[in-house]
Motif scaffolding. Structure first.
Motif, PDB file in Angstrom:
ATOM      1  N   TRP A  49      26.787  -6.876   3.583  1.00 30.67           N
ATOM      2  CA  TRP A  49      25.805  -6.191   2.741  1.00 30.67           C
ATOM      3  C   TRP A  49      24.426  -6.104   3.397  1.00 30.67           C
ATOM      4  O   TRP A  49      23.612  -5.242   3.057  1.00 30.67           O
ATOM      5  N   GLU A  50      24.181  -6.996   4.370  1.00 25.85           N
ATOM      6  CA  GLU A  50      22.877  -7.005   5.032  1.00 25.85           C
ATOM      7  C   GLU A  50      22.700  -5.822   5.982  1.00 25.85           C
ATOM      8  O   GLU A  50      21.565  -5.414   6.262  1.00 25.85           O
ATOM      9  N   LYS A  51      23.806  -5.277   6.467  1.00 28.38           N
ATOM     10  CA  LYS A  51      23.707  -4.247   7.508  1.00 28.38           C
ATOM     11  C   LYS A  51      22.953  -3.017   7.025  1.00 28.38           C
ATOM     12  O   LYS A  51      21.994  -2.575   7.647  1.00 28.38           O
ATOM     13  N   ASP A  52      23.354  -2.465   5.898  1.00 24.91           N
ATOM     14  CA  ASP A  52      22.635  -1.308   5.355  1.00 24.91           C
ATOM     15  C   ASP A  52      21.287  -1.715   4.767  1.00 24.91           C
ATOM     16  O   ASP A  52      20.304  -0.977   4.870  1.00 24.91           O
ATOM     17  N   TYR A  53      21.254  -2.893   4.134  1.00 27.18           N
ATOM     18  CA  TYR A  53      20.027  -3.380   3.502  1.00 27.18           C
ATOM     19  C   TYR A  53      18.891  -3.464   4.504  1.00 27.18           C
ATOM     20  O   TYR A  53      17.737  -3.112   4.197  1.00 27.18           O
ATOM     21  N   ILE A  54      19.186  -3.895   5.727  1.00 25.75           N
ATOM     22  CA  ILE A  54      18.153  -4.055   6.749  1.00 25.75           C
ATOM     23  C   ILE A  54      17.961  -2.776   7.550  1.00 25.75           C
ATOM     24  O   ILE A  54      16.826  -2.344   7.777  1.00 25.75           O
ATOM     25  N   LYS A  55      19.049  -2.136   7.914  1.00 30.35           N
ATOM     26  CA  LYS A  55      18.959  -0.943   8.771  1.00 30.35           C
ATOM     27  C   LYS A  55      18.170   0.189   8.116  1.00 30.35           C
ATOM     28  O   LYS A  55      17.458   0.931   8.798  1.00 30.35           O
ATOM     29  N   GLN A  56      18.267   0.314   6.786  1.00 31.09           N
ATOM     30  CA  GLN A  56      17.607   1.418   6.095  1.00 31.09           C
ATOM     31  C   GLN A  56      16.077   1.339   6.151  1.00 31.09           C
ATOM     32  O   GLN A  56      15.390   2.320   5.875  1.00 31.09           O
TER      33      GLN A  56
END
Length: 322
Positions: free
Chosen positions: A280-287
């Protein structure tokens, strides 16, 4: 300087003011250079500062850096400031009518997936030292999503948090979970495992609090701590945009090395320490970043994230020795 490939040890400067490092008590008179953790554009910087003043009635101070242990930290706020902040946070927590939504949140697929993943990692490490886990203390449990999964695995779980208000969700998740206000933690050495997810970055006195937890641990018992990774790939791109950079909520910025130092300071034996990025962190941070800032796309980005040290959080487990 290429920020994405340069370590924090190349991004600090000395100043005339020294303060004690909360992990080592050494005097530190160096801080991270402002351009590496403050918004780059003047408009963004002023907007960031104004928003912070409105929310916290304080300016963002210098971010100090102990290069000997690769650890960054903010000066400790006053006790009055922290009590006032806690009181405000408590008042802004969900109302009774919103508790059902928090139950749904705690049982969400992404939360459960992360909790199972963490448990599998912990269980793997415990088997390496032939240690059987039966009862667990979840320190800083919040709404209890990790406790909920641990209890479903037939473990005896006690959940504790400084906020009794937020823990009102837990009995609605699973009545088998024992809810214990933090002030009633008894220092009675009865837990096989203590888990702490996203807590130690908040603490004013991390060494003191870890020492307190160890008193609640059986001999040979284990402590698992997960905190954001200050040396992650995205932290090096533009830290001011990173969702884990937040004063005064986050006072401590750990790297794998400095988290090991914390454990060793309390005479714990570190068994394993690595960096991970939860799904869940991947999109949360990348965005938070533009494609030009990130530079990499698709599998190349995920390969970079998977390299040792680049993950967005740290998993570290240590054992209490007799």
């Amino acid at each position: 300087m290429n920020m994405k490939n340069a370590s924090w040890k190349e991004k600090f400067e000395n100043n005339n003011t020294s303060i004690k490092c909360p992990l080592t008590d050494q005097a530190v008179n160096s801080n991270i250079i402002g351009k590496y953790y403050k918004p780059h554009k003047l408009y963004e910087y002023l907007k960031h500062q104004f928003k912070h003043l409105i929310n916290h009635q304080s300016k963002i101070p210098s971010l100090y850096y102990n290069d000997k242990i690769d650890f960054a930290f903010f000066p400790r706020p006053s006790d009055y400031f922290m009590k006032k902040k806690f009181s405000n946070d408590e008042n802004n927590l969900f109302k009774n009518s919103e508790i059902e939504n928090e139950v749904i949140n705690a049982k969400s697929k992404s939360r459960n997936s992360s909790a199972y993943f963490m448990w599998q990692w912990i269980e793997k490490e415990s088997k390496k030292v032939n240690f059987n886990i039966k009862n667990v203390l979840d320190f800083g449990t919040g709404i209890g999503w990790f406790s909920y999964v641990l209890s479903s695995l037939k473990l005896q779980v006690t959940a504790t948090d400084i906020s009794t208000k937020i823990m009102r969700v837990i009995p609605l998740l699973d009545k088998k979970i024992k809810v214990l206000p933090l002030e009633f933690l008894a220092n009675d050495s009865k837990y096989d495992l203590i888990v702490s997810f996203d807590v130690f970055e908040h603490l004013v006195y991390p060494v003191k609090d870890l020492s307190m937890l160890i008193k609640n641990l059986k001999n040979n018992g284990l402590i698992f701590i997960s905190v954001p990774n200050f040396s992650s790939y995205f932290s090096g791109i533009n830290f001011s945009k990173h969702p884990y950079f937040e004063y005064p909520d986050h006072l401590n910025y750990f790297t794998p090395n400095s988290l090991k130092v914390l454990f060793k300071k309390t005479s714990m034996k570190v068994l394993s320490c690595e960096t991970i990025t939860l799904d869940w962190e991947k999109d949360y941070i990348k965005q938070r970043y533009t494609s030009d800032e990130v530079g990499l796309k698709g599998y190349r980005l995920y390969d970079k994230w998977s390299e040792p040290g680049n993950g967005e959080r740290i998993f570290c487990i240590a054992q209490k020795t007799e």
